[in-house]
Design a protein around this motif. Structure first.
Motif, PDB file in Angstrom:
ATOM      1  N   GLN A  23      -1.784  11.158 -11.020  1.00 38.32           N
ATOM      2  CA  GLN A  23      -2.614   9.968 -10.273  1.00 38.32           C
ATOM      3  C   GLN A  23      -2.145  11.084  -8.181  1.00 38.32           C
ATOM      4  O   GLN A  23      -2.544  10.467  -7.523  1.00 38.32           O
ATOM      5  CB  GLN A  23      -2.036   8.818  -9.768  1.00 38.32           C
ATOM      6  N   GLY A  25      -1.975  13.960  -5.374  1.00 38.84           N
ATOM      7  CA  GLY A  25      -2.325  15.306  -5.379  1.00 38.84           C
ATOM      8  C   GLY A  25      -2.927  15.482  -4.277  1.00 38.84           C
ATOM      9  O   GLY A  25      -1.796  14.976  -2.934  1.00 38.84           O
ATOM     10  N   LYS A  36      -2.970   9.796  -4.625  1.00 32.79           N
ATOM     11  CA  LYS A  36      -4.621   9.778  -3.985  1.00 32.79           C
ATOM     12  C   LYS A  36      -5.461   9.739  -4.865  1.00 32.79           C
ATOM     13  O   LYS A  36      -6.616   8.871  -4.755  1.00 32.79           O
ATOM     14  CB  LYS A  36      -4.292  11.715  -4.005  1.00 32.79           C
ATOM     15  N   TYR A  37      -5.166   9.397  -6.365  1.00 31.97           N
ATOM     16  CA  TYR A  37      -6.047   9.170  -7.370  1.00 31.97           C
ATOM     17  C   TYR A  37      -6.052   7.863  -7.906  1.00 31.97           C
ATOM     18  O   TYR A  37      -4.495   7.368  -7.738  1.00 31.97           O
ATOM     19  CB  TYR A  37      -6.320  10.296  -8.174  1.00 31.97           C
ATOM     20  N   GLY A  38      -7.176   6.808  -8.435  1.00 32.43           N
ATOM     21  CA  GLY A  38      -6.674   5.598  -9.416  1.00 32.43           C
ATOM     22  C   GLY A  38      -6.525   4.239  -8.455  1.00 32.43           C
ATOM     23  O   GLY A  38      -6.243   4.586  -7.019  1.00 32.43           O
ATOM     24  N   GLY A  41      -4.594   4.463  -4.367  1.00 37.21           N
ATOM     25  CA  GLY A  41      -4.595   5.612  -4.227  1.00 37.21           C
ATOM     26  C   GLY A  41      -5.270   6.266  -2.618  1.00 37.21           C
ATOM     27  O   GLY A  41      -6.250   4.762  -1.871  1.00 37.21           O
ATOM     28  N   PRO A  43      -7.085   8.945   0.333  1.00 37.40           N
ATOM     29  CA  PRO A  43      -6.752  10.571   0.300  1.00 37.40           C
ATOM     30  C   PRO A  43      -5.815  10.927   1.275  1.00 37.40           C
ATOM     31  O   PRO A  43      -5.506  12.615   2.197  1.00 37.40           O
ATOM     32  CB  PRO A  43      -8.459  10.302   0.704  1.00 37.40           C
ATOM     33  N   SER A  64     -14.932   5.076  -1.649  1.00 35.34           N
ATOM     34  CA  SER A  64     -15.765   5.879  -3.342  1.00 35.34           C
ATOM     35  C   SER A  64     -17.021   6.610  -2.825  1.00 35.34           C
ATOM     36  O   SER A  64     -17.897   5.159  -2.853  1.00 35.34           O
ATOM     37  CB  SER A  64     -14.800   5.512  -4.543  1.00 35.34           C
ATOM     38  N   ARG A  66     -18.622   7.836  -5.907  1.00 33.99           N
ATOM     39  CA  ARG A  66     -18.615   7.569  -7.158  1.00 33.99           C
ATOM     40  C   ARG A  66     -19.124   6.503  -7.141  1.00 33.99           C
ATOM     41  O   ARG A  66     -18.769   5.310  -7.400  1.00 33.99           O
ATOM     42  CB  ARG A  66     -17.118   7.781  -7.685  1.00 33.99           C
TER      43      ARG A  66
END
Length: 67
Positions: A23, A25, A36-38, A41, A43, A64, A66
């Motif tokens: 996770q 980044g 950064k991820y999950g 997280g 940016p 997000s 996505r």
């Protein structure tokens, strides 16, 4: 109130030390390693997020794109 200057960018954000390695980044601004991820997280690392929160208020969030 004076804040302490951020550590060198080669030192990770404290959030990167408590999350899974998958996770981690780079911060979108300074490239410091951050969570950064999950879930949970962001940016941005905590030092880059502080000016963003000052400019946009405490409601600034990453949205997000996505599905």
């Amino acid at each position: 109130m004076t804040s302490t200057p951020p550590p060198p960018v080669n030192e990770p954000d404290p959030s990167a030390l408590v999350c899974l390695g998958t996770q981690v980044g780079p911060c979108a601004t300074c490239q410091r390693k951050t969570h950064k991820y999950g879930r949970g997280g962001s940016p941005l690392c905590q030092w880059c997020m502080a000016p963003a929160m000052e400019a946009w208020g405490t409601t600034v969030r990453h949205t997000s794109t996505r599905p």
